[in-house]
Design a protein around this motif. Structure first.
Motif, PDB file in Angstrom:
ATOM      1  N   LEU A  98      36.872  36.158  42.421  1.00 24.49           N
ATOM      2  CA  LEU A  98      37.344  36.271  41.038  1.00 24.49           C
ATOM      3  C   LEU A  98      37.732  34.908  40.480  1.00 24.49           C
ATOM      4  O   LEU A  98      37.447  34.601  39.318  1.00 24.49           O
ATOM      5  N   GLU A  99      38.383  34.086  41.287  1.00 25.71           N
ATOM      6  CA  GLU A  99      38.776  32.749  40.839  1.00 25.71           C
ATOM      7  C   GLU A  99      37.555  31.877  40.555  1.00 25.71           C
ATOM      8  O   GLU A  99      37.535  31.102  39.598  1.00 25.71           O
ATOM      9  N   LYS A 100      36.526  32.031  41.369  1.00 28.16           N
ATOM     10  CA  LYS A 100      35.326  31.205  41.220  1.00 28.16           C
ATOM     11  C   LYS A 100      34.556  31.550  39.956  1.00 28.16           C
ATOM     12  O   LYS A 100      33.968  30.675  39.313  1.00 28.16           O
ATOM     13  N   TYR A 101      34.552  32.836  39.581  1.00 25.06           N
ATOM     14  CA  TYR A 101      33.726  33.290  38.456  1.00 25.06           C
ATOM     15  C   TYR A 101      34.556  33.852  37.309  1.00 25.06           C
ATOM     16  O   TYR A 101      34.044  34.629  36.492  1.00 25.06           O
ATOM     17  N   GLN A 102      35.824  33.447  37.205  1.00 25.84           N
ATOM     18  CA  GLN A 102      36.691  34.053  36.213  1.00 25.84           C
ATOM     19  C   GLN A 102      36.258  33.782  34.774  1.00 25.84           C
ATOM     20  O   GLN A 102      36.618  34.532  33.859  1.00 25.84           O
ATOM     21  N   SER A 103      35.466  32.743  34.551  1.00 24.81           N
ATOM     22  CA  SER A 103      35.029  32.452  33.185  1.00 24.81           C
ATOM     23  C   SER A 103      34.127  33.552  32.629  1.00 24.81           C
ATOM     24  O   SER A 103      33.956  33.665  31.415  1.00 24.81           O
ATOM     25  N   ALA A 129      43.847  35.490  29.688  1.00 27.32           N
ATOM     26  CA  ALA A 129      43.346  34.441  30.585  1.00 27.32           C
ATOM     27  C   ALA A 129      41.904  34.111  30.237  1.00 27.32           C
ATOM     28  O   ALA A 129      41.148  34.958  29.776  1.00 27.32           O
ATOM     29  N   GLY A 130      41.530  32.861  30.469  1.00 28.97           N
ATOM     30  CA  GLY A 130      40.153  32.451  30.242  1.00 28.97           C
ATOM     31  C   GLY A 130      39.947  31.800  28.897  1.00 28.97           C
ATOM     32  O   GLY A 130      40.859  31.694  28.067  1.00 28.97           O
ATOM     33  N   GLY A 170      33.912  33.300  26.220  1.00 32.13           N
ATOM     34  CA  GLY A 170      32.892  32.350  25.806  1.00 32.13           C
ATOM     35  C   GLY A 170      31.473  32.847  25.943  1.00 32.13           C
ATOM     36  O   GLY A 170      30.546  32.269  25.362  1.00 32.13           O
ATOM     37  N   PHE A 171      31.267  33.925  26.708  1.00 30.80           N
ATOM     38  CA  PHE A 171      29.939  34.520  26.848  1.00 30.80           C
ATOM     39  C   PHE A 171      29.756  35.723  25.932  1.00 30.80           C
ATOM     40  O   PHE A 171      28.827  36.507  26.100  1.00 30.80           O
ATOM     41  N   ASN A 172      30.674  35.859  24.963  1.00 25.40           N
ATOM     42  CA  ASN A 172      30.633  36.937  23.982  1.00 25.40           C
ATOM     43  C   ASN A 172      30.820  38.308  24.626  1.00 25.40           C
ATOM     44  O   ASN A 172      30.309  39.311  24.133  1.00 25.40           O
TER      45      ASN A 172
END
Length: 227
Positions: A98-103, A129-130, A170-172
């Motif tokens: 989760l930390e690696k791909y949280q974005s 968050a994010g 950011g990825f909508n």
């Protein structure tokens, strides 16, 4: 069988590698390593749909297999399936993943005040968050990217409010909508205390008003209502 599959994979004989891998899966149907090898073979043969199916099955049985997440997310990203990435990660329980791909994850907004009744003005803060934006409404409508964007605390005076908020990253990708209800009833201050009573006077009088701390007093002298 996996060792043979690995040798064939290194030699770029992906079809033969698949045969060995399928035998390995027949022997141990839950082998994550075998399924990972099979998915990699499918990718090399441009069979991405088959690879995605195997990887989804692998992760369903082994929720902490990091290589599977890395490969599957790369395939989803290639196809611009960001919602699927979000859904995949929301089901994951492994913090390191989760930390690696949280974005990619659209977390629900957090509210600084819980639902309830209040006897004072509320300055409601929204957090998420994010990287992205929070959008909200105060009339019960479901917020979208066309709704009011949160940039400052929401001021709520006397009244009833249904606040709904959504986070769009950011990825909508949109989070679930969070809803909280508030009832605010603020009692007004006491009447101003004026130093001179109403009446007729034959000498000039200085009229003063007692002003408590953190209050302001407004007045008129022409019979109109002060505001």
């Amino acid at each position: 069988q996996i060792a043979k599959a690995t040798e064939s994979f290194v030699e770029k004989d992906y079809e033969e590698s698949i045969q060995y891998t399928e035998r390995a899966i027949e022997i141990a149907s839950n082998s994550s390593d075998a399924k990972m090898m099979l998915a990699n073979c499918y990718i090399k043969l441009n069979r991405e749909t088959d690879a995605i199916f195997i990887l989804e099955e692998l992760i369903a049985n082994d929720n902490a297999y990091q290589s599977a997440y890395k490969t599957l997310i790369a395939l989803y990203e290639k196809q611009e399936e960001y919602e699927k990435i979000n859904d995949l990660l929301r089901k994951c329980k492994e913090n390191s993943i989760l930390e690696k791909y949280q974005s990619y994850i659209a977390f629900e907004p957090e509210f600084s005040q819980d639902s309830g009744s209040y006897d004072e003005l509320i300055s409601l803060k929204l957090m998420a968050a994010g990287t992205g934006n929070i959008y909200y409404s105060v009339n019960g409508d479901d917020p979208t990217a066309d709704s009011q964007k949160y940039t400052a605390p929401i001021r709520m005076e006397t009244g009833e409010y249904t606040v709904k908020a959504v986070f769009i990253n950011g990825f909508n990708i949109s989070s679930d909508v969070v809803e909280k209800k508030y009832k605010v009833e603020i009692e007004g201050p006491d009447e101003p205390q004026i130093s001179v009573d109403s009446g007729a006077y034959i000498v000039p009088s200085v009229i003063s008003v007692e002003i408590p701390d953190d209050y302001s007093v407004y007045y008129t002298t022409d019979h109109t209502e002060p505001t």
